[in-house]
Design a protein around this motif. Structure first.
Motif, mmCIF file in Angstrom:
data_model
loop_
_atom_site.group_PDB
_atom_site.id
_atom_site.type_symbol
_atom_site.label_atom_id
_atom_site.label_comp_id
_atom_site.label_asym_id
_atom_site.label_seq_id
_atom_site.Cartn_x
_atom_site.Cartn_y
_atom_site.Cartn_z
ATOM 1 N N PRO A 48 0.225 1.768 -4.539
ATOM 2 C CA PRO A 48 -1.214 1.677 -4.263
ATOM 3 C C PRO A 48 -2.018 0.996 -5.371
ATOM 4 N N LEU A 49 -1.578 1.141 -6.614
ATOM 5 C CA LEU A 49 -2.302 0.505 -7.716
ATOM 6 C C LEU A 49 -2.200 -1.018 -7.644
ATOM 7 N N GLU A 50 -1.045 -1.511 -7.224
ATOM 8 C CA GLU A 50 -0.875 -2.952 -7.068
ATOM 9 C C GLU A 50 -1.737 -3.475 -5.929
ATOM 10 N N LEU A 51 -1.909 -2.657 -4.903
ATOM 11 C CA LEU A 51 -2.722 -3.074 -3.757
ATOM 12 C C LEU A 51 -4.149 -3.383 -4.180
ATOM 13 N N GLU A 52 -4.655 -2.607 -5.125
ATOM 14 C CA GLU A 52 -6.045 -2.777 -5.548
ATOM 15 C C GLU A 52 -6.315 -4.191 -6.056
ATOM 16 N N SER A 53 -5.367 -4.762 -6.780
ATOM 17 C CA SER A 53 -5.570 -6.119 -7.298
ATOM 18 C C SER A 53 -5.647 -7.145 -6.177
ATOM 19 N N HIS A 54 -4.942 -6.890 -5.077
ATOM 20 C CA HIS A 54 -4.950 -7.821 -3.946
ATOM 21 C C HIS A 54 -6.248 -7.738 -3.151
ATOM 22 N N ILE A 55 -6.741 -6.516 -2.936
ATOM 23 C CA ILE A 55 -7.919 -6.374 -2.078
ATOM 24 C C ILE A 55 -9.219 -6.607 -2.841
ATOM 25 N N ALA A 61 -8.782 3.039 3.479
ATOM 26 C CA ALA A 61 -7.574 3.862 3.576
ATOM 27 C C ALA A 61 -7.198 4.431 2.223
ATOM 28 N N SER A 62 -7.413 3.659 1.157
ATOM 29 C CA SER A 62 -7.074 4.138 -0.187
ATOM 30 C C SER A 62 -8.029 5.223 -0.669
ATOM 31 N N MET A 63 -9.164 5.382 0.025
ATOM 32 C CA MET A 63 -10.137 6.417 -0.342
ATOM 33 C C MET A 63 -9.848 7.738 0.362
ATOM 34 N N ASN A 64 -8.642 7.826 0.946
ATOM 35 C CA ASN A 64 -8.176 9.070 1.580
ATOM 36 C C ASN A 64 -9.037 9.512 2.755
ATOM 37 N N TYR A 65 -9.334 8.571 3.625
ATOM 38 C CA TYR A 65 -9.995 8.942 4.873
ATOM 39 C C TYR A 65 -9.051 9.840 5.671
ATOM 40 N N ASP A 66 -9.525 11.034 6.008
ATOM 41 C CA ASP A 66 -8.657 11.968 6.712
ATOM 42 C C ASP A 66 -8.588 11.694 8.212
ATOM 43 N N ASP A 67 -9.590 11.068 8.753
ATOM 44 C CA ASP A 67 -9.655 10.872 10.192
ATOM 45 C C ASP A 67 -9.529 9.387 10.525
ATOM 46 N N PRO A 68 -8.371 8.933 11.001
ATOM 47 C CA PRO A 68 -8.206 7.522 11.363
ATOM 48 C C PRO A 68 -9.190 7.077 12.437
ATOM 49 N N HIS A 69 -9.583 8.030 13.306
ATOM 50 C CA HIS A 69 -10.505 7.684 14.385
ATOM 51 C C HIS A 69 -11.879 7.308 13.826
ATOM 52 N N GLN A 70 -12.230 7.892 12.674
ATOM 53 C CA GLN A 70 -13.499 7.548 12.046
ATOM 54 C C GLN A 70 -13.481 6.095 11.564
ATOM 55 N N VAL A 71 -12.382 5.690 10.949
ATOM 56 C CA VAL A 71 -12.247 4.295 10.502
ATOM 57 C C VAL A 71 -12.213 3.363 11.709
ATOM 58 N N GLU A 72 -11.515 3.763 12.760
ATOM 59 C CA GLU A 72 -11.437 2.942 13.962
ATOM 60 C C GLU A 72 -12.829 2.731 14.566
ATOM 61 N N CYS A 128 -9.454 -6.341 3.696
ATOM 62 C CA CYS A 128 -9.656 -5.691 2.395
ATOM 63 C C CYS A 128 -10.494 -4.427 2.511
ATOM 64 N N ASP A 129 -11.562 -4.473 3.289
ATOM 65 C CA ASP A 129 -12.429 -3.298 3.425
ATOM 66 C C ASP A 129 -11.694 -2.140 4.085
ATOM 67 N N THR A 130 -10.867 -2.457 5.084
ATOM 68 C CA THR A 130 -10.149 -1.388 5.787
ATOM 69 C C THR A 130 -9.071 -0.774 4.891
ATOM 70 N N LEU A 131 -8.345 -1.590 4.165
ATOM 71 C CA LEU A 131 -7.332 -1.067 3.247
ATOM 72 C C LEU A 131 -7.982 -0.296 2.110
ATOM 73 N N ARG A 132 -9.151 -0.734 1.689
ATOM 74 C CA ARG A 132 -9.878 0.004 0.652
ATOM 75 C C ARG A 132 -10.311 1.372 1.172
ATOM 76 N N ALA A 166 0.827 -1.212 0.000
ATOM 77 C CA ALA A 166 0.000 0.000 0.000
ATOM 78 C C ALA A 166 0.861 1.261 0.000
ATOM 79 N N ARG A 167 1.983 1.216 0.683
ATOM 80 C CA ARG A 167 2.865 2.382 0.740
ATOM 81 C C ARG A 167 3.672 2.546 -0.558
ATOM 82 N N GLN A 168 4.108 1.423 -1.131
ATOM 83 C CA GLN A 168 5.007 1.483 -2.287
ATOM 84 C C GLN A 168 4.263 1.575 -3.614
#
Length: 289
Positions: free
Chosen positions: A95-102, A134-145, A128-132, A91-93
């Protein structure tokens, strides 16, 4: 294994003590089929009334947890940390490759190295849902948590249904034993003109109903419910670990720190040592190269 040992101990101590005190099994064995039919049949019928078909199937399946214990073993926690490390690194290196995995985890080379995890739909979807998200640019980690917390609570509530259903059955068994005993007394009263030795056996047979209801409730079904609950709670740590690692990732900690957060939050009896995890991560990197 311990479940079988416990059941053997219960029967050996209860009936062994009864026989050692001079009791005879004849009356119990004679009345047992009929009392079991009334009490066990009524308990199963009430269970069917109170649960739908998926819940009945799930409860029947979860009874096996009494003997198998927790699903997730120490090596599974280690593999999960390795999987999460690889996913975060991708995901860090790239992101496009990550999409195929999730989007297609069953076809993913990374997921494919961990078949036991892939076989668990909830774990894969959670990752997969959480990484997806994150890829949607959630600004607030607490919201995802918070979303993850609610999801895990819902999963736990669903997983606990079998334990609650078994406990409800255990709570009702003593009363059903009384029902069977009352029916036995009614039968006895219909033969009140019989000699005392016959009436004594009939009353003894009636009391088997009370004994059986209490014995099944507190000796078997109740402990089964408790064990299922304990196993579900222990397995829940596996999903909590996913949350901890992926939330740390949302806070932009380095992959190594995210994994260490997960390792520290792993239950002590299943936590891999730092060196063991380090070796596993190195092996995963070499395999991915």
């Amino acid at each position: 294994m311990f479940g079988i040992i416990g059941i053997v101990l219960i029967f050996a101590m209860v009936f062994g003590g009864y026989m050692a005190a001079g009791g005879k099994l004849g009356i119990i064995l004679k009345a047992l089929p009929f009392e079991m039919m009334m009490i066990g049949g009524a308990a199963i019928g009430a269970f069917v009334i109170g649960n739908d078909l998926p819940a009945i199937k799930q409860t029947a399946k979860d009874v096996g947890k009494v003997f198998k214990g927790p699903k997730w073993k120490p090596e599974d926690y280690r593999d999960l940390l390795c999987l999460l490390f690889e996913m975060i690194r991708v995901a860090r290196q790239n992101p496009l490759e990550l999409e195929s995995h999730i989007e297609a985890p069953n076809d993913s080379a990374i997921f494919g190295r961990y078949p036991r995890i892939v076989a668990d739909h909830e774990a894969v979807e959670l990752i997969c849902d959480t990484l997806r998200a994150a890829s949607m640019n959630y600004d607030d980690p607490h919201q995802v948590e918070e979303v993850l917390e609610k999801r895990l609570e819902a999963h736990m509530h669903h997983s606990m249904h079998s334990s609650h259903a078994l406990q409800t059955m255990a709570d009702g068994l003593p009363a059903l034993g009384i029902v069977a005993a009352v029916l036995g007394v009614i039968k006895t009263m219909g033969s009140i003109d019989q000699p005392p030795e016959i009436l004594g056996k009939m009353i003894g047979g009636a009391l088997v109903g009370t004994f059986l209801g209490v014995f099944l409730a507190y000796g078997l079904v109740g402990p089964f419910a408790t064990k299922v609950k304990t196993v579900v709670e222990e397995d829940a740590h596996f999903y909590l670990l996913i949350r901890e690692v992926l939330v740390a990732n949302l806070h932009n900690h380095s992959p190594a720190i995210c994994i260490e957060v997960g390792r520290q939050n792993t239950p002590g009896d299943r936590r891999p040592s730092f060196s063991d995890l380090e070796e596993a991560l190195k092996a995963a990197k070499q395999e991915a190269a």
